[in-house]
Design a protein around this motif. Structure first.
Motif, PDB file in Angstrom:
ATOM      1  N   GLN A   1       0.842  -1.190   0.000  1.00  0.00           N
ATOM      2  CA  GLN A   1       0.000   0.000   0.000  1.00  0.00           C
ATOM      3  C   GLN A   1       0.880   1.243   0.000  1.00  0.00           C
ATOM      4  OE1 GLN A   1      -2.460   1.174   3.513  1.00  0.00           O
ATOM      5  NE2 GLN A   1      -4.125   0.626   2.106  1.00  0.00           N
ATOM      6  N   VAL A   2       0.561   2.180  -0.911  1.00  0.00           N
ATOM      7  CA  VAL A   2       1.295   3.441  -0.984  1.00  0.00           C
ATOM      8  C   VAL A   2       0.306   4.596  -0.880  1.00  0.00           C
ATOM      9  CG1 VAL A   2       3.215   2.505  -2.339  1.00  0.00           C
ATOM     10  CG2 VAL A   2       1.254   3.478  -3.516  1.00  0.00           C
ATOM     11  N   LYS A   3       0.784   5.706  -0.365  1.00  0.00           N
ATOM     12  CA  LYS A   3      -0.014   6.918  -0.257  1.00  0.00           C
ATOM     13  C   LYS A   3       0.389   7.846  -1.398  1.00  0.00           C
ATOM     14  CE  LYS A   3      -1.107  10.538   3.091  1.00  0.00           C
ATOM     15  NZ  LYS A   3      -0.767  11.009   4.464  1.00  0.00           N
ATOM     16  N   VAL A   4      -0.590   8.266  -2.182  1.00  0.00           N
ATOM     17  CA  VAL A   4      -0.354   9.122  -3.339  1.00  0.00           C
ATOM     18  C   VAL A   4      -0.977  10.480  -3.048  1.00  0.00           C
ATOM     19  CG1 VAL A   4      -0.675   9.371  -5.826  1.00  0.00           C
ATOM     20  CG2 VAL A   4      -0.479   7.093  -4.832  1.00  0.00           C
ATOM     21  N   LEU A   5      -0.194  11.540  -3.238  1.00  0.00           N
ATOM     22  CA  LEU A   5      -0.676  12.902  -3.036  1.00  0.00           C
ATOM     23  C   LEU A   5      -0.783  13.597  -4.386  1.00  0.00           C
ATOM     24  CD1 LEU A   5       1.589  13.912  -0.023  1.00  0.00           C
ATOM     25  CD2 LEU A   5      -0.739  13.009   0.042  1.00  0.00           C
ATOM     26  N   PHE A   6      -1.855  14.357  -4.575  1.00  0.00           N
ATOM     27  CA  PHE A   6      -2.080  15.101  -5.811  1.00  0.00           C
ATOM     28  C   PHE A   6      -2.150  16.584  -5.484  1.00  0.00           C
ATOM     29  CE2 PHE A   6      -4.102  10.971  -6.264  1.00  0.00           C
ATOM     30  CZ  PHE A   6      -3.572  10.523  -7.461  1.00  0.00           C
ATOM     31  N   PHE A   7      -1.591  17.400  -6.370  1.00  0.00           N
ATOM     32  CA  PHE A   7      -1.593  18.845  -6.183  1.00  0.00           C
ATOM     33  C   PHE A   7      -2.057  19.538  -7.455  1.00  0.00           C
ATOM     34  CE2 PHE A   7       1.649  17.028  -3.436  1.00  0.00           C
ATOM     35  CZ  PHE A   7       1.307  17.577  -2.209  1.00  0.00           C
ATOM     36  N   GLY A   8      -2.510  20.770  -7.321  1.00  0.00           N
ATOM     37  CA  GLY A   8      -2.876  21.601  -8.461  1.00  0.00           C
ATOM     38  C   GLY A   8      -3.956  20.983  -9.324  1.00  0.00           C
ATOM     39  N   GLN A   9      -3.748  21.051 -10.636  1.00  0.00           N
ATOM     40  CA  GLN A   9      -4.743  20.552 -11.573  1.00  0.00           C
ATOM     41  C   GLN A   9      -4.947  19.046 -11.459  1.00  0.00           C
ATOM     42  OE1 GLN A   9      -3.238  22.337 -15.240  1.00  0.00           O
ATOM     43  NE2 GLN A   9      -5.064  23.629 -15.247  1.00  0.00           N
TER      44      GLN A   9
END
Length: 68
Positions: free
Chosen positions: A2-10
């Motif tokens: 399991q990995v944690k994915v972070l999203f930013f902006g668009q």
């Protein structure tokens, strides 16, 4: 794993949230993670050439191996 994915902006707008826990097979790379999201969100293709991708807060190549 399991990995944690972070999203930013668009990307955050396209995906609809700022973070997600994702199950990937052991030995997966950042490239595998990107391929997963390209299948789910085809609009990501438009941003691939300008993405800055980091792994544990350090810029990383797509070939970098992921760990839980």
């Amino acid at each position: 794993m399991q990995v944690k994915v972070l999203f930013f902006g668009q990307l955050k707008e396209i995906v609809g949230h700022g973070e997600q826990l994702l199950e990937l097979p052991e030995g997966a790379s950042l490239s595998d993670l990107i391929a997963h999201y390209r299948r789910l969100y085809p609009r990501l293709q438009d941003f691939l050439s300008s993405l800055a991708i980091s792994l544990n807060q350090e810029y990383a190549q797509l070939s970098a191996q992921l760990q839980s």
